[in-house]
Design a protein around this motif. Structure first.
Motif, PDB file in Angstrom:
ATOM      1  N   GLN A  70       0.831  -1.208   0.000  1.00 22.29           N
ATOM      2  CA  GLN A  70       0.000   0.000   0.000  1.00 22.29           C
ATOM      3  C   GLN A  70       0.869   1.263   0.000  1.00 22.29           C
ATOM      4  O   GLN A  70       0.539   2.259  -0.631  1.00 22.29           O
ATOM      5  N   LEU A  71       1.980   1.197   0.694  1.00 18.29           N
ATOM      6  CA  LEU A  71       2.867   2.359   0.796  1.00 18.29           C
ATOM      7  C   LEU A  71       3.635   2.634  -0.485  1.00 18.29           C
ATOM      8  O   LEU A  71       3.866   3.794  -0.839  1.00 18.29           O
ATOM      9  N   THR A  72       4.037   1.587  -1.186  1.00 15.29           N
ATOM     10  CA  THR A  72       4.940   1.773  -2.329  1.00 15.29           C
ATOM     11  C   THR A  72       4.336   1.430  -3.686  1.00 15.29           C
ATOM     12  O   THR A  72       4.858   1.856  -4.716  1.00 15.29           O
ATOM     13  N   LYS A  73       3.230   0.688  -3.703  1.00 14.12           N
ATOM     14  CA  LYS A  73       2.658   0.257  -4.978  1.00 14.12           C
ATOM     15  C   LYS A  73       1.141   0.307  -4.950  1.00 14.12           C
ATOM     16  O   LYS A  73       0.467  -0.588  -5.467  1.00 14.12           O
ATOM     17  N   GLY A  74       0.586   1.339  -4.353  1.00 17.10           N
ATOM     18  CA  GLY A  74      -0.864   1.461  -4.259  1.00 17.10           C
ATOM     19  C   GLY A  74      -1.496   1.748  -5.613  1.00 17.10           C
ATOM     20  O   GLY A  74      -1.069   2.660  -6.322  1.00 17.10           O
ATOM     21  N   ILE A  75      -2.498   0.966  -5.987  1.00 19.92           N
ATOM     22  CA  ILE A  75      -3.168   1.140  -7.273  1.00 19.92           C
ATOM     23  C   ILE A  75      -4.476   1.903  -7.064  1.00 19.92           C
ATOM     24  O   ILE A  75      -5.292   1.548  -6.206  1.00 19.92           O
ATOM     25  N   PHE A  76      -4.671   2.965  -7.857  1.00 20.12           N
ATOM     26  CA  PHE A  76      -5.869   3.789  -7.766  1.00 20.12           C
ATOM     27  C   PHE A  76      -6.526   3.871  -9.138  1.00 20.12           C
ATOM     28  O   PHE A  76      -5.850   4.092 -10.143  1.00 20.12           O
ATOM     29  N   LYS A  77      -7.838   3.706  -9.152  1.00 19.97           N
ATOM     30  CA  LYS A  77      -8.595   3.731 -10.399  1.00 19.97           C
ATOM     31  C   LYS A  77      -9.049   5.153 -10.708  1.00 19.97           C
ATOM     32  O   LYS A  77      -9.727   5.784  -9.897  1.00 19.97           O
ATOM     33  N   VAL A  78      -8.660   5.654 -11.870  1.00 22.71           N
ATOM     34  CA  VAL A  78      -9.039   6.998 -12.310  1.00 22.71           C
ATOM     35  C   VAL A  78     -10.263   6.899 -13.208  1.00 22.71           C
ATOM     36  O   VAL A  78     -10.316   6.066 -14.113  1.00 22.71           O
ATOM     37  N   ASN A  79     -11.229   7.765 -12.959  1.00 20.35           N
ATOM     38  CA  ASN A  79     -12.472   7.741 -13.734  1.00 20.35           C
ATOM     39  C   ASN A  79     -12.843   9.166 -14.141  1.00 20.35           C
ATOM     40  O   ASN A  79     -13.807   9.743 -13.663  1.00 20.35           O
ATOM     41  N   GLY A  80     -12.022   9.763 -15.000  1.00 16.77           N
ATOM     42  CA  GLY A  80     -12.295  11.109 -15.484  1.00 16.77           C
ATOM     43  C   GLY A  80     -11.218  12.107 -15.087  1.00 16.77           C
ATOM     44  O   GLY A  80     -10.239  11.761 -14.417  1.00 16.77           O
ATOM     45  N   LYS A  81     -11.407  13.345 -15.517  1.00 17.43           N
ATOM     46  CA  LYS A  81     -10.399  14.383 -15.317  1.00 17.43           C
ATOM     47  C   LYS A  81     -11.066  15.733 -15.098  1.00 17.43           C
ATOM     48  O   LYS A  81     -12.257  15.901 -15.357  1.00 17.43           O
ATOM     49  N   SER A  82     -10.273  16.700 -14.634  1.00 19.40           N
ATOM     50  CA  SER A  82     -10.706  18.091 -14.523  1.00 19.40           C
ATOM     51  C   SER A  82      -9.582  18.995 -14.995  1.00 19.40           C
ATOM     52  O   SER A  82      -8.402  18.674 -14.813  1.00 19.40           O
ATOM     53  N   THR A  83      -9.938  20.130 -15.581  1.00 14.63           N
ATOM     54  CA  THR A  83      -8.937  21.117 -15.979  1.00 14.63           C
ATOM     55  C   THR A  83      -8.229  21.639 -14.744  1.00 14.63           C
ATOM     56  O   THR A  83      -8.851  21.860 -13.705  1.00 14.63           O
ATOM     57  N   PHE A  84      -6.921  21.830 -14.837  1.00 15.42           N
ATOM     58  CA  PHE A  84      -6.143  22.355 -13.724  1.00 15.42           C
ATOM     59  C   PHE A  84      -6.339  23.858 -13.605  1.00 15.42           C
ATOM     60  O   PHE A  84      -5.942  24.618 -14.480  1.00 15.42           O
ATOM     61  N   LYS A  85      -7.005  24.267 -12.523  1.00 10.61           N
ATOM     62  CA  LYS A  85      -7.270  25.691 -12.268  1.00 10.61           C
ATOM     63  C   LYS A  85      -7.857  26.321 -13.526  1.00 10.61           C
ATOM     64  O   LYS A  85      -8.790  25.799 -14.125  1.00 10.61           O
ATOM     65  N   GLU A  86      -7.318  27.491 -13.950  1.00 12.31           N
ATOM     66  CA  GLU A  86      -7.864  28.162 -15.124  1.00 12.31           C
ATOM     67  C   GLU A  86      -7.077  27.805 -16.386  1.00 12.31           C
ATOM     68  O   GLU A  86      -7.353  28.294 -17.460  1.00 12.31           O
ATOM     69  N   GLU A  87      -6.081  26.936 -16.224  1.00 12.73           N
ATOM     70  CA  GLU A  87      -5.207  26.646 -17.357  1.00 12.73           C
ATOM     71  C   GLU A  87      -5.809  25.537 -18.221  1.00 12.73           C
ATOM     72  O   GLU A  87      -5.985  24.420 -17.762  1.00 12.73           O
ATOM     73  N   PHE A  88      -6.135  25.858 -19.468  1.00 16.20           N
ATOM     74  CA  PHE A  88      -6.571  24.835 -20.401  1.00 16.20           C
ATOM     75  C   PHE A  88      -5.490  24.707 -21.458  1.00 16.20           C
ATOM     76  O   PHE A  88      -5.347  25.551 -22.334  1.00 16.20           O
ATOM     77  N   VAL A  89      -4.692  23.670 -21.349  1.00 18.44           N
ATOM     78  CA  VAL A  89      -3.564  23.443 -22.252  1.00 18.44           C
ATOM     79  C   VAL A  89      -3.871  22.219 -23.094  1.00 18.44           C
ATOM     80  O   VAL A  89      -4.396  21.218 -22.588  1.00 18.44           O
ATOM     81  N   THR A  90      -3.555  22.299 -24.379  1.00 14.83           N
ATOM     82  CA  THR A  90      -3.789  21.159 -25.256  1.00 14.83           C
ATOM     83  C   THR A  90      -2.482  20.637 -25.837  1.00 14.83           C
ATOM     84  O   THR A  90      -1.534  21.395 -26.041  1.00 14.83           O
ATOM     85  N   ALA A  91      -2.468  19.331 -26.079  1.00 17.26           N
ATOM     86  CA  ALA A  91      -1.405  18.707 -26.860  1.00 17.26           C
ATOM     87  C   ALA A  91      -1.960  18.577 -28.266  1.00 17.26           C
ATOM     88  O   ALA A  91      -2.990  17.936 -28.473  1.00 17.26           O
ATOM     89  N   GLY A  92      -1.300  19.212 -29.219  1.00 16.03           N
ATOM     90  CA  GLY A  92      -1.795  19.182 -30.594  1.00 16.03           C
ATOM     91  C   GLY A  92      -1.512  20.511 -31.278  1.00 16.03           C
ATOM     92  O   GLY A  92      -1.089  21.481 -30.652  1.00 16.03           O
ATOM     93  N   GLY A  93      -1.758  20.548 -32.574  1.00 16.58           N
ATOM     94  CA  GLY A  93      -1.519  21.768 -33.339  1.00 16.58           C
ATOM     95  C   GLY A  93      -0.728  21.501 -34.599  1.00 16.58           C
ATOM     96  O   GLY A  93      -0.626  20.351 -35.058  1.00 16.58           O
ATOM     97  N   VAL A  94      -0.149  22.556 -35.151  1.00 18.53           N
ATOM     98  CA  VAL A  94       0.621  22.437 -36.394  1.00 18.53           C
ATOM     99  C   VAL A  94       1.801  21.501 -36.186  1.00 18.53           C
ATOM    100  O   VAL A  94       2.560  21.641 -35.222  1.00 18.53           O
ATOM    101  N   ASP A  95       1.935  20.534 -37.074  1.00 20.98           N
ATOM    102  CA  ASP A  95       2.992  19.527 -36.979  1.00 20.98           C
ATOM    103  C   ASP A  95       4.372  20.189 -36.981  1.00 20.98           C
ATOM    104  O   ASP A  95       4.679  21.013 -37.846  1.00 20.98           O
ATOM    105  N   LEU A  96       5.194  19.807 -36.014  1.00 15.77           N
ATOM    106  CA  LEU A  96       6.493  20.461 -35.839  1.00 15.77           C
ATOM    107  C   LEU A  96       7.464  20.157 -36.974  1.00 15.77           C
ATOM    108  O   LEU A  96       8.400  20.928 -37.210  1.00 15.77           O
ATOM    109  N   LYS A  97       7.260  19.068 -37.686  1.00 14.01           N
ATOM    110  CA  LYS A  97       8.148  18.729 -38.801  1.00 14.01           C
ATOM    111  C   LYS A  97       8.021  19.741 -39.943  1.00 14.01           C
ATOM    112  O   LYS A  97       8.890  19.801 -40.813  1.00 14.01           O
ATOM    113  N   GLU A  98       6.969  20.537 -39.921  1.00 13.28           N
ATOM    114  CA  GLU A  98       6.713  21.486 -41.007  1.00 13.28           C
ATOM    115  C   GLU A  98       7.154  22.909 -40.671  1.00 13.28           C
ATOM    116  O   GLU A  98       6.811  23.853 -41.376  1.00 13.28           O
TER     117      GLU A  98
END
Length: 423
Positions: A343-371
């Motif tokens: 429990q101390l070193t390998k506790g497993i927790f089930k995640v069921n959803g998410k929330s935006t962190f404070k007012e920061e809405f950051v996305t992964a994605g956008g114009v491809d960096l290779k271009e």
């Protein structure tokens, strides 16, 4: 908007010409405009902002204090905070790093301070200080700002670009797109031939309903957290904060950022493994527990603990290991000690959803960096088309790093635009 800034909400004519048009009145756009105006005073620069106010994200960032950058001044170490863009930003950071950001603002009278976690803020603790500085640097220097101008279409002409907006058209030789995570501008970039990496959320907290942490909101611990299923490489150390909805804190946010796409694919239903002892292994924890068991046999387990973790959390983990409040250390079986170590070193927790962190809405994605040519942030597909900021497939962990990407991209795009303008 600060005093002295000329803002146009309507065009004086249906068609307006400029040397440089910057789409997006945010951090990257204003920073680029300031540097272009300083280096090439004769250029006519127009900033097009679809909203009613400019620099709105700067205004609310950091709880209204504006986390300008981070006190990491080594380019390679700084680049390590970007799940998307780490490799590509290394070169740009050698040209314009966090130290250059500090010098820019402080040379203009805006002093910054470093907090314990490395985040840097203006000493005024007000984002308006940063906004006022950027507005001053563009006021009266050939920069015109047009609010309420949503770009509908971008056409490539013989001698430059034509932009169709909700309030008229613009012609320009050089175009910089610095709109952040704007679906409309991603669509337009796609129509111009750029590949758009589909955006998914980054920087979010975990929804967890579990009796081990229920009612413990506000408790924090230094942990190691990782995905429990095939995510062993994505392991992060740092503070974890228990909240009323689950888990937050730097360790969780880092995991959410680096595993953003994987977690999106599983619809934010996954499991995390938490080591509440940070770097202590299961076997080492078990050995310590056995020693404590022999030495402190008469003490109650719930009331005494060999590790420096919050008392209420310790009690919950002991309960989860099957240890009753009335049990003493000498009464705990070999299996009970093993359960507690797990429990101390390998506790497993089930995640069921998410929330935006404070007012920061950051996305992964956008114009491809290779271009993108990261020496100038110019498109490899079209000459005289530049991108800066989060419109690119670049994002960072929390701590001022996303703003640093905006400052660096804005600076290098400005330099590239000035050089190509013959100044």
């Amino acid at each position: 908007m600060s005093r002295g800034k000329k803002v146009s909400s309507e065009l004086s004519q249906k068609q307006k010409d400029a040397d440089v048009v910057i789409v997006g009145g945010g951090a990257a756009g204003f920073f680029a405009a300031a540097h272009i105006a300083e280096a090439a005073p004769g250029l006519r620069i127009a900033i097009l902002e679809r909203g009613g106010e400019v620099l709105s994200k700067v205004k609310v960032s950091g709880g209204g204090r504006c986390n300008v950058t981070h006190a990491e001044f080594v380019p390679r170490e700084l680049a390590g905070n970007y799940p998307r863009g780490q490799k590509e930003l290394l070169g740009p950071f050698h040209s314009f790093c966090s130290g250059d950001t500090v010098e820019f603002f402080e040379s203009r009278g805006v002093r910054l301070k470093i907090e314990e976690d490395g985040r840097m803020f203006p000493i005024t603790d007000s984002s308006q200080t940063i906004i006022d500085c950027l507005v001053r640097e563009t006021s009266g220097r050939g920069v015109e700002v047009y609010t309420g101008h949503a770009v509908k279409q971008v056409n490539k002409g013989k001698d430059g670009w034509e932009l169709v907006t909700s309030k008229g058209n613009f012609n320009c030789c050089k175009l910089l797109i610095a709109t952040g995570g704007s679906p409309k501008m991603w669509d337009i970039a796609g129509q111009l031939g750029h590949t758009i990496v589909p955006p998914v959320p980054s920087l979010f907290t975990f929804h967890i309903k579990d009796p081990r942490i229920s009612g413990l909101m506000g408790i924090s611990a230094m942990v190691t957290v990782r995905l429990s299923d095939g995510g062993g490489k994505m392991m992060f150390e740092g503070p974890l904060l228990i909240t009323h909805w689950g888990m937050s804190g730097p360790a969780v946010l880092k995991l959410s950022a680096w595993a953003a796409r994987e977690l999106h694919r599983c619809n934010y239903r996954f499991k995390v493994e938490v080591n509440w002892l940070r770097t202590v292994s299961f076997s080492d924890a078990l050995e310590i527990l056995r020693g404590y068991n022999r030495k402190s046999g008469k003490k109650y387990v719930h009331a005494s603990r060999p590790f420096d973790i919050p008392k209420r959390l310790w009690t919950r983990l002991a309960e989860a290991s099957g240890i009753r409040e009335s049990q003493r250390w000498a009464e705990i079986s070999k299996n009970g000690l093993e359960q507690l170590a797990e429990q101390l070193t390998k506790g497993i927790f089930k995640v069921n959803g998410k929330s935006t962190f404070k007012e920061e809405f950051v996305t992964a994605g956008g114009v491809d960096l290779k271009e993108i040519d990261f020496k100038t942030f110019e498109s490899k597909i079209h000459k005289n088309l530049f991108f800066a900021g989060e419109v690119l497939n670049i994002d960072a962990v929390t701590g001022g790093f996303n703003f640093q990407n905006a400052w660096t991209g804005g600076f290098l795009a400005a330099r590239g635009i000035v050089e190509k303008s013959g100044s």
